[in-house]
Motif scaffolding. Structure first.
Motif, short mmCIF file in Angstrom:
data_model
loop_
_atom_site.label_atom_id
_atom_site.label_comp_id
_atom_site.label_asym_id
_atom_site.label_seq_id
_atom_site.Cartn_x
_atom_site.Cartn_y
_atom_site.Cartn_z
N HIS A 138 -5.63 2.67 -1.77
CA HIS A 138 -4.18 2.26 -2.44
C HIS A 138 -4.06 2.16 -3.77
N LEU A 184 -0.48 -5.56 1.76
CA LEU A 184 -0.84 -4.66 2.61
C LEU A 184 -1.32 -4.90 4.00
N TRP A 191 -3.32 -2.97 7.25
CA TRP A 191 -4.02 -1.84 7.53
C TRP A 191 -4.30 -2.02 9.15
N ALA A 223 -0.05 1.54 8.32
CA ALA A 223 -0.10 0.86 7.16
C ALA A 223 1.33 0.11 7.24
N TYR A 277 3.68 -2.69 4.79
CA TYR A 277 3.90 -3.09 3.23
C TYR A 277 4.86 -4.36 3.33
#
Length: 406
Positions: free
Chosen positions: A32, A126, A128, A142, A144
């Motif tokens: 990323h 983030l 994951w 994912a 955010y």
């Protein structure tokens, strides 16, 4: 002291299992941030509870076997993906939507939503999560925060790449991608053509040699052994290799003899048998051995050996020189077969069959039982050459595949 140790263990468990410092999460984070750096936006950092939630939702998606966005209620942005391997490659797949984004008209599009969330400047955390289902498919989630793709904020949050020299990394930009894809397709086409040529050649060879001679020989042996109620043989690859090697050596001698001494091809078997040109190898008691040669249909040797049954006296069991090949074929204690055949330049086949444990040793009454039914004395039992139908089917399949390939 023990309480402190327990606290340390709990901390380490939390730190390793939940805090998103695993290898997969760090790879995803680095990927990323590598791509965000191309646009000059600040790097992300991993958020533990966001990782936990992402991993839990990835498992749910795997169980449902579908990609459906969760109800975020505006609390986070979310990108989804699934792959059969290398789940971190999802990040690049999302970023590759950048080729469709129009920086001169900054706005949301379903074709570029994953890319714009990935590099959204105001996003700084983030989460994951990935889960591998029983079929080996990875489901990736994912998340955010703060969420991206906010209406009216695209111009300031989705900046252009800083430099076109970013193409040097090989993962960004249309020209490099197009070139790589073109090269890959070209190489794939060449590889497919090579495979096609090899497949055609193999199928031609396969049809020419009438499929698997050792498998047919095994079937024919076991058909005849079944007439006497003795257990079937199984193929021994080691015996097959050695039998084939000996067939190749002996076929050279047979070719010379046939070319120099025999003009009547119809009388080849009787003549060679009289002159004792079918030499048994030095078995050293390790295996039994039957030999034969023919102008065609080498598997007919098995029936030729079996037909010596007419010379065997079941009422007086014991070794009989003129029935030894028959008794070896149906020897009850033999369990493995090795089959080898080689066609010489003049078209004659030299055939070698080897058996372990070897037959014609002792206990003939036990190892050479009478046929289960009198009418089976000829060994044909109405079936003749059982291998012919197998050959026909296999050669038909080969020819069908050749037509499809062309």
């Amino acid at each position: 002291m023990e309480a402190i140790q327990i606290l340390i263990l709990l901390f380490l468990y939390r730190f390793t299992a939940v805090e998103c410092i695993g290898r997969a999460e760090n790879i995803a984070l680095n990927e990323h941030n590598r791509l965000r750096k191309l646009h000059g936006v600040a790097p992300l950092k991993l958020k533990p509870d966001l990782c936990d939630a992402s991993a839990a939702y990835a498992k749910i998606l795997a169980e449902k076997q579908e990609l459906v966005h969760s109800k975020s209620d505006g609390m986070y942005g979310e990108n989804l993906c699934y792959r059969s391997s290398e789940p971190e490659r999802c990040v690049q797949i999302w970023y590759d939507e950048s080729i469709y984004y129009d920086y001169s008209r900054p706005r949301f599009s379903f074709k570029t939503g994953h890319f714009t969330q990935l590099i959204w400047a105001r996003t700084h955390e983030l989460g994951w999560g990935q889960y591998r289902d029983p079929n080996g498919v990875y489901y990736v989630v994912a998340r955010y925060t703060p969420p991206g793709n906010m209406i009216g904020e695209f111009a300031q949050n989705v900046p252009r790449p800083k430099s076109d020299r970013r193409n040097a990394c090989g993962k960004v930009g249309v020209p490099i991608n197009a070139m790589i894809i073109s090269i890959c397709f070209g190489l794939l086409k060449l590889a497919m053509e090579a495979v096609k040529i090899k497949m055609v050649l193999f199928l031609y060879w396969f049809a020419a040699v009438n499929a698997f001679p050792d498998e047919e020989a095994l079937i024919e042996h076991n058909r005849l052994r079944n007439l006497h109620g003795v257990p079937p043989l199984r193929l021994s690859r080691q015996l097959c290799w050695k039998a084939t090697a000996y067939a190749q050596v002996r076929s050279i001698d047979i070719r010379i003899i046939l070319d120099n001494r025999i003009n009547n091809r119809n009388g080849k078997a009787q003549e060679l048998a009289k002159q004792k040109y079918l030499y048994l190898s030095d078995t050293q008691g390790k295996y039994g051995e039957n030999l034969c040669f023919r102008l065609d249909d080498p598997e007919k040797c098995i029936q030729y050996w079996y037909d010596e049954i007419k010379e065997y006296d079941f009422s007086n069991p014991g070794p009989k020189l003129n029935a030894a090949q028959f008794t070896q074929v149906i020897w009850a204690s033999s369990t493995e077969l090795g089959w080898g055949q080689h066609q010489a330049d003049n078209g004659f086949y030299y055939v070698v069959a080897r058996y372990t444990p070897r037959g014609n040793t002792h206990s003939f009454e036990k190892n050479v039982p009478r046929p289960l039914s009198p009418y089976n004395l000829t060994g044909m039992s109405g079936s003749g050459r059982i291998g012919d139908s197998i050959k026909t089917v296999i050669i038909s399949i080969c020819l069908g595949l050749l037509i499809l390939l062309y």
